[in-house]
Design a protein around this motif. Structure first.
Motif, PDB file in Angstrom:
ATOM      1  N   ASN A   8       0.812  -1.219   0.000  1.00 24.95           N
ATOM      2  CA  ASN A   8       0.000   0.000   0.000  1.00 24.95           C
ATOM      3  C   ASN A   8       0.848   1.272   0.000  1.00 24.95           C
ATOM      4  OD1 ASN A   8      -2.976  -0.915   0.497  1.00 24.95           O
ATOM      5  ND2 ASN A   8      -1.747  -2.173   1.858  1.00 24.95           N
ATOM      6  N   LEU A   9       2.138   1.139  -0.237  1.00 22.18           N
ATOM      7  CA  LEU A   9       3.058   2.256  -0.036  1.00 22.18           C
ATOM      8  C   LEU A   9       2.730   3.504  -0.843  1.00 22.18           C
ATOM      9  CD1 LEU A   9       5.523   3.084   1.566  1.00 22.18           C
ATOM     10  CD2 LEU A   9       6.977   2.125  -0.229  1.00 22.18           C
ATOM     11  N   PRO A  10       2.360   3.413  -2.127  1.00 23.13           N
ATOM     12  CA  PRO A  10       2.086   4.651  -2.870  1.00 23.13           C
ATOM     13  C   PRO A  10       1.002   5.516  -2.228  1.00 23.13           C
ATOM     14  CG  PRO A  10       2.358   2.828  -4.397  1.00 23.13           C
ATOM     15  CD  PRO A  10       2.312   2.228  -3.011  1.00 23.13           C
ATOM     16  N   LEU A  11      -0.134   4.900  -1.841  1.00 29.53           N
ATOM     17  CA  LEU A  11      -1.204   5.691  -1.236  1.00 29.53           C
ATOM     18  C   LEU A  11      -0.833   6.140   0.172  1.00 29.53           C
ATOM     19  CD1 LEU A  11      -3.959   6.916  -1.703  1.00 29.53           C
ATOM     20  CD2 LEU A  11      -4.994   4.846  -0.769  1.00 29.53           C
ATOM     21  N   VAL A  12      -0.092   5.313   0.901  1.00 23.87           N
ATOM     22  CA  VAL A  12       0.371   5.705   2.239  1.00 23.87           C
ATOM     23  C   VAL A  12       1.230   6.960   2.146  1.00 23.87           C
ATOM     24  CG1 VAL A  12       1.888   5.046   4.141  1.00 23.87           C
ATOM     25  CG2 VAL A  12       0.228   3.412   3.261  1.00 23.87           C
ATOM     26  N   ARG A  13       2.147   6.988   1.201  1.00 23.10           N
ATOM     27  CA  ARG A  13       2.995   8.172   1.020  1.00 23.10           C
ATOM     28  C   ARG A  13       2.173   9.399   0.668  1.00 23.10           C
ATOM     29  NH1 ARG A  13       8.122   5.909  -2.520  1.00 23.10           N
ATOM     30  NH2 ARG A  13       9.541   5.553  -0.773  1.00 23.10           N
ATOM     31  N   THR A  14       1.185   9.209  -0.185  1.00 24.62           N
ATOM     32  CA  THR A  14       0.324  10.324  -0.567  1.00 24.62           C
ATOM     33  C   THR A  14      -0.398  10.885   0.648  1.00 24.62           C
ATOM     34  OG1 THR A  14      -0.014   9.465  -2.802  1.00 24.62           O
ATOM     35  CG2 THR A  14      -1.676  10.972  -1.962  1.00 24.62           C
ATOM     36  N   MET A  15      -0.935   9.997   1.493  1.00 28.74           N
ATOM     37  CA  MET A  15      -1.650  10.443   2.683  1.00 28.74           C
ATOM     38  C   MET A  15      -0.720  11.138   3.674  1.00 28.74           C
ATOM     39  SD  MET A  15      -4.838  10.050   2.527  1.00 28.74           S
ATOM     40  CE  MET A  15      -6.023   9.291   1.417  1.00 28.74           C
ATOM     41  N   LEU A  16       0.497  10.642   3.803  1.00 29.78           N
ATOM     42  CA  LEU A  16       1.456  11.288   4.695  1.00 29.78           C
ATOM     43  C   LEU A  16       1.772  12.708   4.226  1.00 29.78           C
ATOM     44  CD1 LEU A  16       4.031   8.449   5.454  1.00 29.78           C
ATOM     45  CD2 LEU A  16       2.526   9.570   7.090  1.00 29.78           C
ATOM     46  N   GLY A  17       1.890  12.864   2.907  1.00 26.80           N
ATOM     47  CA  GLY A  17       2.251  14.171   2.360  1.00 26.80           C
ATOM     48  C   GLY A  17       1.122  15.183   2.420  1.00 26.80           C
ATOM     49  N   GLU A  18      -0.129  14.717   2.463  1.00 21.08           N
ATOM     50  CA  GLU A  18      -1.266  15.628   2.426  1.00 21.08           C
ATOM     51  C   GLU A  18      -2.190  15.408   3.623  1.00 21.08           C
ATOM     52  OE1 GLU A  18      -2.872  16.222  -1.579  1.00 21.08           O
ATOM     53  OE2 GLU A  18      -1.338  14.869  -2.330  1.00 21.08           O
ATOM     54  N   ILE A  19      -1.575  15.041   4.753  1.00 19.27           N
ATOM     55  CA  ILE A  19      -2.308  14.622   5.944  1.00 19.27           C
ATOM     56  C   ILE A  19      -3.186  15.735   6.529  1.00 19.27           C
ATOM     57  CG2 ILE A  19      -0.404  15.182   7.503  1.00 19.27           C
ATOM     58  CD1 ILE A  19      -1.161  12.770   9.158  1.00 19.27           C
ATOM     59  N   GLN A  20      -2.733  16.990   6.451  1.00 20.49           N
ATOM     60  CA  GLN A  20      -3.464  18.070   7.093  1.00 20.49           C
ATOM     61  C   GLN A  20      -4.835  18.299   6.463  1.00 20.49           C
ATOM     62  OE1 GLN A  20      -2.583  19.585   9.913  1.00 20.49           O
ATOM     63  NE2 GLN A  20      -0.855  18.173   9.944  1.00 20.49           N
ATOM     64  N   ARG A  21      -4.926  18.131   5.158  1.00 20.67           N
ATOM     65  CA  ARG A  21      -6.181  18.431   4.478  1.00 20.67           C
ATOM     66  C   ARG A  21      -7.121  17.225   4.448  1.00 20.67           C
ATOM     67  NH1 ARG A  21      -6.972  21.611  -1.260  1.00 20.67           N
ATOM     68  NH2 ARG A  21      -9.242  21.501  -1.291  1.00 20.67           N
ATOM     69  N   TYR A  22      -6.552  16.030   4.534  1.00 19.19           N
ATOM     70  CA  TYR A  22      -7.372  14.821   4.370  1.00 19.19           C
ATOM     71  C   TYR A  22      -7.257  13.911   5.588  1.00 19.19           C
ATOM     72  CZ  TYR A  22      -7.455  16.441  -0.446  1.00 19.19           C
ATOM     73  OH  TYR A  22      -7.608  17.200  -1.579  1.00 19.19           O
ATOM     74  N   GLN A  23      -7.424  14.490   6.763  1.00 20.23           N
ATOM     75  CA  GLN A  23      -7.229  13.732   7.998  1.00 20.23           C
ATOM     76  C   GLN A  23      -8.208  12.577   8.142  1.00 20.23           C
ATOM     77  OE1 GLN A  23      -7.058  16.231  11.446  1.00 20.23           O
ATOM     78  NE2 GLN A  23      -5.299  17.387  10.723  1.00 20.23           N
ATOM     79  N   GLU A  24      -9.452  12.769   7.721  1.00 26.25           N
ATOM     80  CA  GLU A  24     -10.439  11.698   7.852  1.00 26.25           C
ATOM     81  C   GLU A  24     -10.041  10.485   7.015  1.00 26.25           C
ATOM     82  OE1 GLU A  24     -15.158  10.773   6.873  1.00 26.25           O
ATOM     83  OE2 GLU A  24     -14.429  12.839   6.900  1.00 26.25           O
ATOM     84  N   HIS A  25      -9.614  10.725   5.785  1.00 23.40           N
ATOM     85  CA  HIS A  25      -9.187   9.631   4.920  1.00 23.40           C
ATOM     86  C   HIS A  25      -7.887   9.022   5.428  1.00 23.40           C
ATOM     87  CE1 HIS A  25     -12.392  10.673   2.324  1.00 23.40           C
ATOM     88  NE2 HIS A  25     -11.837  11.767   1.827  1.00 23.40           N
ATOM     89  N   GLU A  26      -7.010   9.868   5.939  1.00 20.72           N
ATOM     90  CA  GLU A  26      -5.738   9.381   6.480  1.00 20.72           C
ATOM     91  C   GLU A  26      -5.964   8.418   7.634  1.00 20.72           C
ATOM     92  OE1 GLU A  26      -2.831   9.374   9.684  1.00 20.72           O
ATOM     93  OE2 GLU A  26      -4.617  10.636   9.656  1.00 20.72           O
ATOM     94  N   ARG A  27      -6.920   8.736   8.511  1.00 20.02           N
ATOM     95  CA  ARG A  27      -7.219   7.851   9.638  1.00 20.02           C
ATOM     96  C   ARG A  27      -7.727   6.506   9.154  1.00 20.02           C
ATOM     97  NH1 ARG A  27      -8.979  12.717  12.187  1.00 20.02           N
ATOM     98  NH2 ARG A  27     -11.088  12.421  11.341  1.00 20.02           N
ATOM     99  N   GLN A  28      -8.575   6.526   8.121  1.00 27.52           N
ATOM    100  CA  GLN A  28      -9.116   5.272   7.610  1.00 27.52           C
ATOM    101  C   GLN A  28      -8.029   4.419   6.967  1.00 27.52           C
ATOM    102  OE1 GLN A  28     -12.524   5.723   5.067  1.00 27.52           O
ATOM    103  NE2 GLN A  28     -12.886   3.536   4.909  1.00 27.52           N
ATOM    104  N   VAL A  29      -7.120   5.058   6.232  1.00 28.01           N
ATOM    105  CA  VAL A  29      -6.013   4.331   5.605  1.00 28.01           C
ATOM    106  C   VAL A  29      -5.143   3.671   6.662  1.00 28.01           C
ATOM    107  CG1 VAL A  29      -3.864   4.574   4.306  1.00 28.01           C
ATOM    108  CG2 VAL A  29      -5.939   5.694   3.495  1.00 28.01           C
TER     109      VAL A  29
END
Length: 211
Positions: A139-160
């Motif tokens: 899952n590394l590609p999406l994990v990296r994306t979420m780490l880089g944009e964590i502030q704006r997409y916190q809800e999705h980041e938590r689910q990931v």
């Protein structure tokens, strides 16, 4: 554009569900400029809904959430932009669907292979570490994306991250609790903290290897 009913009634087939994790990795583009998804799948076999989900996962992972556009995703899926909006209404809803499809309760990442427990604590911890390592890498590609944009997409980041960490953390806690009952751990050790430290080491190890 494909008819709207192809979007409304599109269901993920067994074959496409088994490939959702691999869909997180950006697919190489064919020489003609068409995507791998559109060149290997036909509209008759895979619905526009599912093709868009798989294409969006690749585009989000490759270009980031902010960098991805609905036009890019539609092109990757081999459909026009109107079809995308018929299926998902907006880019934010498409992102939510991608996250839910890959990290929701029924997603493949929610049911990783848990190694059986043995009498060897060291061997069991090593097997759990290997299982977690493989899951993160898949899952590394999406994990990296979420780490880089964590502030704006916190809800999705938590689910990931819940989808990645929760199943194996539960297995790890059970194994550590058993070890504590057998006196294999120092008295007073906090199992919750120990599990977090253990998984964090594996997680950082995967990121470091793939910088």
């Amino acid at each position: 554009a494909l008819p709207a009913r192809a979007c409304i009634h599109g269901k993920t087939t067994d074959s496409s569900a088994s490939n959702h994790l691999h869909a997180m990795v950006p697919a190489p583009k064919a020489a003609t400029g068409t995507s791998l998804s559109s060149s290997t799948s036909t509209p008759e076999r895979v619905s526009a809904h599912d093709r868009l989900l798989e294409a969006a996962a690749r585009v989000f992972a490759r270009d980031g959430i902010e960098g991805a556009t609905t036009r890019m995703i539609a092109r990757e899926a081999g459909v026009n932009e109107v079809t995308l909006f018929r299926c998902f209404k907006s880019k934010d809803r498409l992102l939510a669907a991608v996250v839910g499809n890959n990290f929701g309760p029924r997603a493949p990442s929610q049911t990783p292979v848990i190694p059986p427990t043995s009498d060897d604590l060291h061997a069991d911890l090593l097997e759990l570490a290997h299982s977690f390592d493989r899951l993160i890498f898949a899952n590394l590609p999406l994990v990296r994306t979420m780490l880089g944009e964590i502030q704006r997409y916190q809800e999705h980041e938590r689910q990931v991250f819940h989808g990645i960490f929760a199943p194996l953390k539960s297995a790890l806690r059970s194994r550590l609790d058993l070890a504590a009952e057998k006196g294999e751990l120092r008295s007073g050790v906090n199992g919750e903290v120990l599990a977090d430290l253990f998984l964090s080491m594996v997680f950082m190890g995967v990121l470091r290897r793939n910088l």
